[in-house]
Design an enzyme around this catalytic site. Sequence first.
Site, mmCIF file in Angstrom:
data_model
loop_
_atom_site.group_PDB
_atom_site.id
_atom_site.type_symbol
_atom_site.label_atom_id
_atom_site.label_comp_id
_atom_site.label_asym_id
_atom_site.label_seq_id
_atom_site.Cartn_x
_atom_site.Cartn_y
_atom_site.Cartn_z
ATOM 1 N N ASP A 72 33.268 -54.712 14.571
ATOM 2 C CA ASP A 72 34.243 -55.517 13.838
ATOM 3 C C ASP A 72 35.253 -54.653 13.096
ATOM 4 O O ASP A 72 36.412 -55.048 12.934
ATOM 5 C CB ASP A 72 33.522 -56.434 12.843
ATOM 6 N N SER A 192 28.170 -61.627 0.893
ATOM 7 C CA SER A 192 27.167 -60.837 0.171
ATOM 8 C C SER A 192 27.318 -60.972 -1.331
ATOM 9 O O SER A 192 26.369 -60.747 -2.087
ATOM 10 C CB SER A 192 27.263 -59.366 0.576
#
Length: 293
Positions: A72, A192
């Site tokens: 990514d 996160s």
Amino acid sequence: MTEKNKIFALVSRVLTDSIVQSMEKIDAFLSERGYRAVYEPQTAATLSKEVETMSLDEIGSKANAVIVIGGDGTMLGIARQLAPYSIPLIGINQGRLGFITDISLDQMLPMLDLLLQGKYVAEHRILLEGSIVRDGQTIYHALAFNDIVISRGGGSGMVDLRLEVDGHFMCQQRSDGLIMSTPTGSTAYALSAGGPMLHPNLGGIAIVSIAPHSLSNRPIVVPDTSEIIVEIVEANQPSVNYDSQSFASLKLADRILIKRSIHTVTFLHTPDWSYYDTLRNKLHWGEVSKREK
């Protein structure tokens, strides 16, 4: 996707043996079908053989699509650079999670075969742009595909930030930093930090505090038509980063203006592609679907 010059561009950043082998297979596959495989210069520079290269400007104006092989991070970097050209991107996953480089190695050539037949799903995703304004002058500007993050930098203590949205004062908060995330980036750093996952088709920007001093500072999603202004009130060595790839230092009273970019990124997927399959596979949710058994 028009045929243009029947050109596909290949891009990678970490050229392991497996990635080189994948590029060779793609090159041969395209050549057999009357297409040209060209290489972005930075990719070509690390190969042991001579290949045809094109600059990013040439790729943006001449190629049918760009095939990105890696993780990514590689996709984030090239997507920002090619966003002004509106050229479709195809992500072959040879990294770890692969939320946006989502085509597996065993799908690689079958996917390209379907694409050449015109059988694919085109998906459009937004980017953010952020400008640093100091003493009334714009001193830095960049695009972000995942997120724009303001943090306390390497200094100790928290950063004190004042937020406005569309000219309205929202809050002033002390925290380790603040994330402004696209729906694509909602499964990255924002997740996160406790932010929500946003479907890529949603028109929203997630604002997520990083370890806020007050537990009442919760994530919020604002329309992607919004203009967000973050002012540095108090901090020690604050900084801003764009997709954790472009960085700039900040000073007190700097204002960071964040809004949706006029550019979008287009991904090409297999006809049976589903965002929910991606979430389930990457986040290990529940059981496999019937078509994956």
